[in-house]
Design a protein around this motif. Structure first.
Motif, PDB file in Angstrom:
ATOM      1  N   SER A 106       0.819  -1.213   0.000  1.00 26.86           N
ATOM      2  CA  SER A 106       0.000   0.000   0.000  1.00 26.86           C
ATOM      3  C   SER A 106       0.853   1.264   0.000  1.00 26.86           C
ATOM      4  O   SER A 106       0.350   2.348  -0.279  1.00 26.86           O
ATOM      5  CB  SER A 106      -0.923   0.011   1.231  1.00 26.86           C
ATOM      6  N   ARG A 107       2.135   1.142   0.338  1.00 28.48           N
ATOM      7  CA  ARG A 107       3.087   2.249   0.246  1.00 28.48           C
ATOM      8  C   ARG A 107       4.336   1.742  -0.467  1.00 28.48           C
ATOM      9  O   ARG A 107       4.477   0.552  -0.723  1.00 28.48           O
ATOM     10  CB  ARG A 107       3.447   2.772   1.647  1.00 28.48           C
ATOM     11  N   ARG A 108       5.249   2.652  -0.784  1.00 21.47           N
ATOM     12  CA  ARG A 108       6.405   2.264  -1.599  1.00 21.47           C
ATOM     13  C   ARG A 108       7.298   1.246  -0.892  1.00 21.47           C
ATOM     14  O   ARG A 108       7.454   1.252   0.329  1.00 21.47           O
ATOM     15  CB  ARG A 108       7.217   3.491  -1.995  1.00 21.47           C
ATOM     16  N   VAL A 109       7.898   0.382  -1.709  1.00 24.04           N
ATOM     17  CA  VAL A 109       8.795  -0.660  -1.214  1.00 24.04           C
ATOM     18  C   VAL A 109      10.104  -0.024  -0.743  1.00 24.04           C
ATOM     19  O   VAL A 109      10.662   0.845  -1.411  1.00 24.04           O
ATOM     20  CB  VAL A 109       9.082  -1.705  -2.316  1.00 24.04           C
ATOM     21  N   THR A 110      10.588  -0.453   0.423  1.00 26.04           N
ATOM     22  CA  THR A 110      11.805   0.125   0.991  1.00 26.04           C
ATOM     23  C   THR A 110      12.964  -0.868   1.090  1.00 26.04           C
ATOM     24  O   THR A 110      14.126  -0.452   1.149  1.00 26.04           O
ATOM     25  CB  THR A 110      11.530   0.694   2.395  1.00 26.04           C
ATOM     26  N   CYS A 111      12.682  -2.181   1.145  1.00 28.75           N
ATOM     27  CA  CYS A 111      13.772  -3.161   1.240  1.00 28.75           C
ATOM     28  C   CYS A 111      13.287  -4.524   0.749  1.00 28.75           C
ATOM     29  O   CYS A 111      12.084  -4.819   0.778  1.00 28.75           O
ATOM     30  CB  CYS A 111      14.307  -3.265   2.667  1.00 28.75           C
ATOM     31  N   GLY A 125       9.679  -5.120   2.552  1.00 26.49           N
ATOM     32  CA  GLY A 125       9.165  -4.188   3.545  1.00 26.49           C
ATOM     33  C   GLY A 125       8.769  -2.896   2.874  1.00 26.49           C
ATOM     34  O   GLY A 125       9.263  -2.566   1.790  1.00 26.49           O
ATOM     35  N   ASP A 126       7.864  -2.124   3.506  1.00 26.65           N
ATOM     36  CA  ASP A 126       7.408  -0.885   2.868  1.00 26.65           C
ATOM     37  C   ASP A 126       7.415   0.292   3.842  1.00 26.65           C
ATOM     38  O   ASP A 126       7.768   0.152   5.024  1.00 26.65           O
ATOM     39  CB  ASP A 126       6.038  -1.076   2.227  1.00 26.65           C
ATOM     40  N   LYS A 127       6.995   1.412   3.332  1.00 22.12           N
ATOM     41  CA  LYS A 127       7.033   2.656   4.098  1.00 22.12           C
ATOM     42  C   LYS A 127       6.029   2.662   5.243  1.00 22.12           C
ATOM     43  O   LYS A 127       6.217   3.354   6.251  1.00 22.12           O
ATOM     44  CB  LYS A 127       6.751   3.833   3.148  1.00 22.12           C
ATOM     45  N   LYS A 128       4.996   1.887   5.139  1.00 17.80           N
ATOM     46  CA  LYS A 128       3.957   1.840   6.165  1.00 17.80           C
ATOM     47  C   LYS A 128       4.319   0.912   7.319  1.00 17.80           C
ATOM     48  O   LYS A 128       3.655   0.898   8.352  1.00 17.80           O
ATOM     49  CB  LYS A 128       2.638   1.392   5.525  1.00 17.80           C
ATOM     50  N   GLY A 129       5.382   0.111   7.170  1.00 19.15           N
ATOM     51  CA  GLY A 129       5.777  -0.829   8.205  1.00 19.15           C
ATOM     52  C   GLY A 129       5.282  -2.239   7.972  1.00 19.15           C
ATOM     53  O   GLY A 129       5.400  -3.103   8.846  1.00 19.15           O
ATOM     54  N   GLN A 130       4.741  -2.500   6.788  1.00 18.07           N
ATOM     55  CA  GLN A 130       4.215  -3.822   6.475  1.00 18.07           C
ATOM     56  C   GLN A 130       5.328  -4.752   5.976  1.00 18.07           C
ATOM     57  O   GLN A 130       6.344  -4.298   5.442  1.00 18.07           O
ATOM     58  CB  GLN A 130       3.120  -3.722   5.415  1.00 18.07           C
TER      59      GLN A 130
END
Length: 490
Positions: A106-111, A125-130
């Motif tokens: 639901s938010r951009r991918v971070t790792c 993992g994403d910006k929302k903590g998911q």
């Protein structure tokens, strides 16, 4: 006649064949014979001459044999360099889009991280903590755990003693241990136990790695401090230890694969530093590697741990060929476009863990290029030993930036995170006949998850697009429709 100098002789340039000097033997006229000699003297001289002739003949034969033996012993060994060539490493590039999931997060991918034993499982993992789990071998087997962290997941590492457990660090100031089967998680470290008290005291955790020999987690925060957490005892055993300029963000940590007590750190103070975990204290780094701007990442080479690869916001990728050599300046600086303003996950050049030459690295590109009328942001494969671009990986249907990339530790597979979507790339030649047939008919298979509420804050942007919000939605919708229709037809 050539001039002769003391100690040396000047010889013609032409080559000479070896000459064997032999004693002349008597013919019909002997030098010892005399017409005035008596008959007895002639007979005596004749016997002496015959004996000397025999000895001379024997000596000549022995001399020839000795000369031939010397030639055999002293004969030079000649190697023709025309048949000797330097073997260049051959790189296998996963340059063909194999599959993907549109808007998985639901938010951009971070790792991103591949599972250490389950070959086709990718974690994100994403910006929302998911936390997302996707089996791209079966395509539709995917799970999203939405309550792992309250904000950005910055790093993920596996517990090598139990590959069903994942460690994650987040900007919410916590390190969590998550069971991948159930999604349950618990704190290993919480730096904000009293909650939000303003930005001056809120600690965020960015860099993280594991010392596999000791089972220690190394994590670093946005104030320049390092913490050591015992994964077995599930408790903090050391820290905070100041390892970068006070108040600066430590964005990366990496343990040496051969000697895990040695580790790299990098941060916003424009330095990457080498440390020995056995004697940690402020200003005790073994070496400090200066950069022009913020250092996004720093990694030891994956096999020997002898090289260092860093990515900096000054649009430079730097390589040090030996940690035992001169570290005052890099062996090479490679100009590359990865500087950005905001709303993007930082670009990080990473080694190919399978490359025996420890030369190949991958990184996304920020500046778009015009490819047949379409503005694309390719993923670059670079030979770090020469600084040359090996390949540009792209697809005309993906117009977003791909700042997050991860190469598979065992297979020739590349995973990329572009905005909220995940993509898998494989070498075109390594496909099965069935896959090649499908590709020939343009029936690419993509999956998707149900659209979720973005929960976007005012003034915030999630997608890594270069065009307006309406264009974003229209292109994303067309992309979904194209691949979903391809799946139905297949």
């Amino acid at each position: 006649m050539p001039k002769l100098e003391r100690g040396k002789a000047s010889l013609p340039s032409s080559s000479f064949s070896p000459v064997v000097v032999q004693m002349e033997t008597d013919s019909e006229e002997s030098p010892f014979s005399s017409s005035s000699s008596s008959e007895g003297e002639e007979e005596e001289v004749g016997r002496v001459s015959d004996d000397e002739d025999e000895r001379n003949d024997e000596e000549a034969v022995e001399g020839e044999e000795e000369d031939r033996a010397k030639k055999r012993r002293k004969a030079p060994i000649t190697i023709s360099l025309k048949k000797v060539c330097k073997i260049k490493p051959t790189f296998v590039i996963p340059d063909h889009l194999d599959c993907g999931i549109i808007r998985f997060h639901s938010r951009r991918v971070t790792c991103l991280e591949f599972h250490p034993t389950r070959t086709h499982v990718l974690l994100s993992g994403d910006k929302k903590g998911q936390l997302g789990i996707w089996d791209y071998g079966k395509l539709h087997e995917k799970t999203v755990y939405g309550s792992i962290h309250s904000c950005i997941v910055n790093n993920m590492k596996f517990n090598l003693e139990n590959d069903g457990v994942l460690y994650t660090s987040s900007s919410d100031g916590t390190v969590r241990c998550t069971d991948l089967e159930t999604g349950t998680s618990f704190f290993l470290l919480d730096l904000n136990p009293e909650g939000w008290n303003g930005p001056a005291t809120w600690r965020m955790l960015y860099g993280m790695d594991i010392n596999v020999e000791k089972g220690l987690l190394l994590v670093a925060d946005n104030f320049g401090y390092l913490y050591l957490v015992d994964g077995r005892l599930k408790t903090r055993i050391a820290g905070p230890i100041l390892i970068h300029k006070k108040g600066s963000k430590v964005v990366g940590l990496h343990c040496n694969p051969v000697q895990p007590d040695l580790f790299l750190s990098c941060g916003n103070d424009h330095f990457a530093r080498i440390w020995d975990a056995r004697r940690l204290e402020a200003e005790s780094s073994l070496a400090s590697l200066a950069h022009g701007r913020v250092v996004n990442s720093a990694y030891f080479s994956p096999l020997t741990g002898n090289k260092i690869l860093t990515t900096s916001q000054d649009n430079r990728i730097r390589v040090w060929d030996s940690i035992f050599g001169n570290l005052e300046s890099p062996s090479r600086e490679i100009v590359h476009s990865h500087d950005f303003n905001r709303h993007l996950t930082p670009f990080r050049a990473e080694w190919d863990p399978k490359d025996p030459s420890e030369s190949l690295a991958v990184i996304g590109r920020y500046i778009s290029e015009n490819y047949e009328g379409v503005a694309l942001h390719p993923i670059d494969f670079i030979d770090m030993s020469t600084g040359k671009l090996v390949a540009e990986v792209m697809n005309t249907d993906i117009t977003t930036i791909s700042p997050v990339t991860k190469l598979h530790p065992r297979d020739d597979v590349l995973a990329s995170g572009s905005s909220r979507s995940l993509f898998i790339w494989k070498p075109k030649g390594g496909k099965s006949p069935e896959q090649q047939l499908l590709e020939g008919k343009s029936k690419k298979i993509f999956g998707r998850v149900e659209k979720k509420s973005s929960g976007k804050l005012d003034g915030e942007s999630d997608d890594d697009f270069d065009f307006s919000s309406k264009e974003k939605k229209l292109r994303a919708k067309n992309l979904e429709g194209k691949y979903l229709s391809g799946q139905k037809k297949g």
